[in-house]
Write a protein that holds these residues in place. Sequence first.
Motif, mmCIF file in Angstrom:
data_model
loop_
_atom_site.group_PDB
_atom_site.id
_atom_site.type_symbol
_atom_site.label_atom_id
_atom_site.label_comp_id
_atom_site.label_asym_id
_atom_site.label_seq_id
_atom_site.Cartn_x
_atom_site.Cartn_y
_atom_site.Cartn_z
ATOM 1 N N VAL A 220 0.843 -1.198 0.000
ATOM 2 C CA VAL A 220 0.000 0.000 0.000
ATOM 3 C C VAL A 220 0.881 1.252 0.000
ATOM 4 C CG1 VAL A 220 -1.601 1.379 1.384
ATOM 5 C CG2 VAL A 220 -2.039 -1.056 1.037
ATOM 6 N N ALA A 221 1.958 1.221 0.794
ATOM 7 C CA ALA A 221 2.879 2.364 0.842
ATOM 8 C C ALA A 221 3.481 2.629 -0.533
ATOM 9 C CB ALA A 221 3.984 2.098 1.863
ATOM 10 N N ARG A 222 3.888 1.552 -1.223
ATOM 11 C CA ARG A 222 4.460 1.712 -2.558
ATOM 12 C C ARG A 222 3.416 2.219 -3.548
ATOM 13 N NH1 ARG A 222 8.118 -2.526 -1.012
ATOM 14 N NH2 ARG A 222 6.533 -4.144 -1.234
ATOM 15 N N SER A 223 2.175 1.703 -3.400
ATOM 16 C CA SER A 223 1.110 2.113 -4.306
ATOM 17 C C SER A 223 0.759 3.588 -4.119
ATOM 18 C CB SER A 223 -0.136 1.243 -4.079
ATOM 19 O OG SER A 223 -1.121 1.504 -5.041
ATOM 20 N N LEU A 224 0.716 4.045 -2.860
ATOM 21 C CA LEU A 224 0.449 5.458 -2.591
ATOM 22 C C LEU A 224 1.540 6.344 -3.186
ATOM 23 C CD1 LEU A 224 -0.762 5.322 1.123
ATOM 24 C CD2 LEU A 224 -2.112 6.075 -0.833
ATOM 25 N N GLU A 225 2.779 5.906 -3.057
ATOM 26 C CA GLU A 225 3.902 6.668 -3.601
ATOM 27 C C GLU A 225 3.796 6.803 -5.120
ATOM 28 O OE1 GLU A 225 8.815 6.530 -3.582
ATOM 29 O OE2 GLU A 225 7.648 5.020 -2.507
ATOM 30 N N CYS A 226 3.263 5.752 -5.746
ATOM 31 C CA CYS A 226 3.109 5.751 -7.200
ATOM 32 C C CYS A 226 1.886 6.549 -7.647
ATOM 33 C CB CYS A 226 3.010 4.309 -7.698
ATOM 34 S SG CYS A 226 2.589 4.139 -9.443
ATOM 35 N N CYS A 227 0.786 6.422 -6.901
ATOM 36 C CA CYS A 227 -0.488 6.983 -7.349
ATOM 37 C C CYS A 227 -0.692 8.455 -7.008
ATOM 38 C CB CYS A 227 -1.647 6.177 -6.760
ATOM 39 S SG CYS A 227 -1.805 4.495 -7.414
ATOM 40 N N MET A 228 -0.258 8.879 -5.836
ATOM 41 C CA MET A 228 -0.572 10.238 -5.397
ATOM 42 C C MET A 228 -0.048 11.338 -6.319
ATOM 43 S SD MET A 228 -2.711 10.082 -3.103
ATOM 44 C CE MET A 228 -2.719 11.821 -2.657
ATOM 45 N N PRO A 229 1.166 11.216 -6.884
ATOM 46 C CA PRO A 229 1.625 12.271 -7.801
ATOM 47 C C PRO A 229 0.714 12.457 -8.998
ATOM 48 C CG PRO A 229 3.468 10.907 -7.105
ATOM 49 C CD PRO A 229 2.226 10.224 -6.624
ATOM 50 N N LEU A 230 0.012 11.391 -9.406
ATOM 51 C CA LEU A 230 -0.881 11.489 -10.557
ATOM 52 C C LEU A 230 -2.043 12.430 -10.279
ATOM 53 C CD1 LEU A 230 -1.099 7.699 -11.486
ATOM 54 C CD2 LEU A 230 0.325 9.429 -12.568
ATOM 55 N N LEU A 231 -2.479 12.485 -9.026
ATOM 56 C CA LEU A 231 -3.622 13.314 -8.662
ATOM 57 C C LEU A 231 -3.270 14.788 -8.579
ATOM 58 C CD1 LEU A 231 -5.113 11.031 -5.877
ATOM 59 C CD2 LEU A 231 -5.965 11.316 -8.204
ATOM 60 N N GLN A 232 -1.993 15.092 -8.521
ATOM 61 C CA GLN A 232 -1.575 16.486 -8.412
ATOM 62 C C GLN A 232 -1.546 17.182 -9.769
ATOM 63 O OE1 GLN A 232 -1.354 17.349 -5.309
ATOM 64 N NE2 GLN A 232 -1.521 15.205 -4.687
ATOM 65 N N GLU A 233 -1.545 16.376 -10.839
ATOM 66 C CA GLU A 233 -1.414 16.953 -12.174
ATOM 67 C C GLU A 233 -2.612 17.794 -12.561
ATOM 68 O OE1 GLU A 233 -0.601 13.787 -14.828
ATOM 69 O OE2 GLU A 233 1.286 13.224 -13.872
ATOM 70 N N GLU A 234 -3.814 17.239 -12.354
ATOM 71 C CA GLU A 234 -5.036 17.978 -12.705
ATOM 72 C C GLU A 234 -6.220 17.315 -12.036
ATOM 73 O OE1 GLU A 234 -7.449 19.587 -16.624
ATOM 74 O OE2 GLU A 234 -5.811 18.196 -16.849
ATOM 75 N N PRO A 235 -7.004 18.044 -11.230
ATOM 76 C CA PRO A 235 -8.163 17.464 -10.567
ATOM 77 C C PRO A 235 -9.120 16.853 -11.575
ATOM 78 C CG PRO A 235 -7.702 19.668 -9.727
ATOM 79 C CD PRO A 235 -6.837 19.468 -10.945
ATOM 80 N N PRO A 236 -9.554 15.585 -11.366
ATOM 81 C CA PRO A 236 -10.447 14.927 -12.321
ATOM 82 C C PRO A 236 -11.712 15.707 -12.609
ATOM 83 C CG PRO A 236 -9.608 13.362 -10.691
ATOM 84 C CD PRO A 236 -9.191 14.728 -10.247
ATOM 85 N N CYS A 237 -12.326 16.310 -11.566
ATOM 86 C CA CYS A 237 -13.591 17.026 -11.787
ATOM 87 C C CYS A 237 -13.366 18.259 -12.660
ATOM 88 C CB CYS A 237 -14.220 17.416 -10.454
ATOM 89 S SG CYS A 237 -13.153 18.398 -9.382
ATOM 90 N N LYS A 238 -12.208 18.936 -12.469
ATOM 91 C CA LYS A 238 -11.902 20.095 -13.289
ATOM 92 C C LYS A 238 -11.714 19.687 -14.732
ATOM 93 C CE LYS A 238 -8.518 23.813 -13.831
ATOM 94 N NZ LYS A 238 -7.274 24.403 -13.316
#
Length: 255
Positions: A220-238
């Motif tokens: 889970v720690a590795r997955s969070l490290e991989c996934c969280m930067p993707l969410l910073q690029e552009e909010p999905p709702c925007k």
Amino acid sequence: MSGTVVEAVRGKAAAAQLLSFSGLFAVYKAKGCTSAAALNRLRAKLLAVVGIGKGTKMLSSLLAGSKKYTAVGELGKATDTFDSTGKVTEEKPYDWITKEDLENVLQKFTGSIMQVPPIYCALKRDGQRLSTLVKKGEVVEAKPARQVMVYSLTLRSFKPPFLTLDVECGGGFYVRSLVNDIGKELSSCATVLELTRTKQGPFTLEEHILYEDKWTIDEVARSLECCMPLLQEEPPCKKLKMELSEECAMNSEDK
């Protein structure tokens, strides 16, 4: 130290590590397993949910983003749930339907379209899911048609009566309704046999999904490290709002 004490120490350390996490990661939900059941199994292993800490507040905006599916449908058969879990309600011939017929019909379901959600769904009436009310024997009317977005819709294969579709759509879209509507448009009927979500927002099945055999704190720690930067690029709702605005502008120009 005794084995019991060692396990207790390890358990506290694991709990502390888990509580330090915050964010989102993606997990794989096996066929035939509900989302609630998958989360219960995850809780049993991690004592947490897929959205951890502040990440739980990000789930609603993530679900508003675009998503992709691969769906296997069957022509000539309709069910009350619009998929293989339901009771067969209708059977019709389909022998005359060709690959070209299917591809022509798919064009009608691309772009901004109106769609009626299935009765067996998570939408609610008086605080209860429609699917729950139906199972209780209550009379449930279908929700009104609503505008949804289909970014792309392609026919991957057609071996009558089976068809495989690749769909990219916006939030609030039901692939089950799509396949049901395609069957009607072809003067037959159709239902979903298999449905796999291959993308949700920035998360893809190939790159980011955490399978059950890796539901451990370290993974889970590795997955969070991989996934969280993707969410910073552009909010999905925007991103979704921008895409919808562009689509509306294009439709206005076409008129």
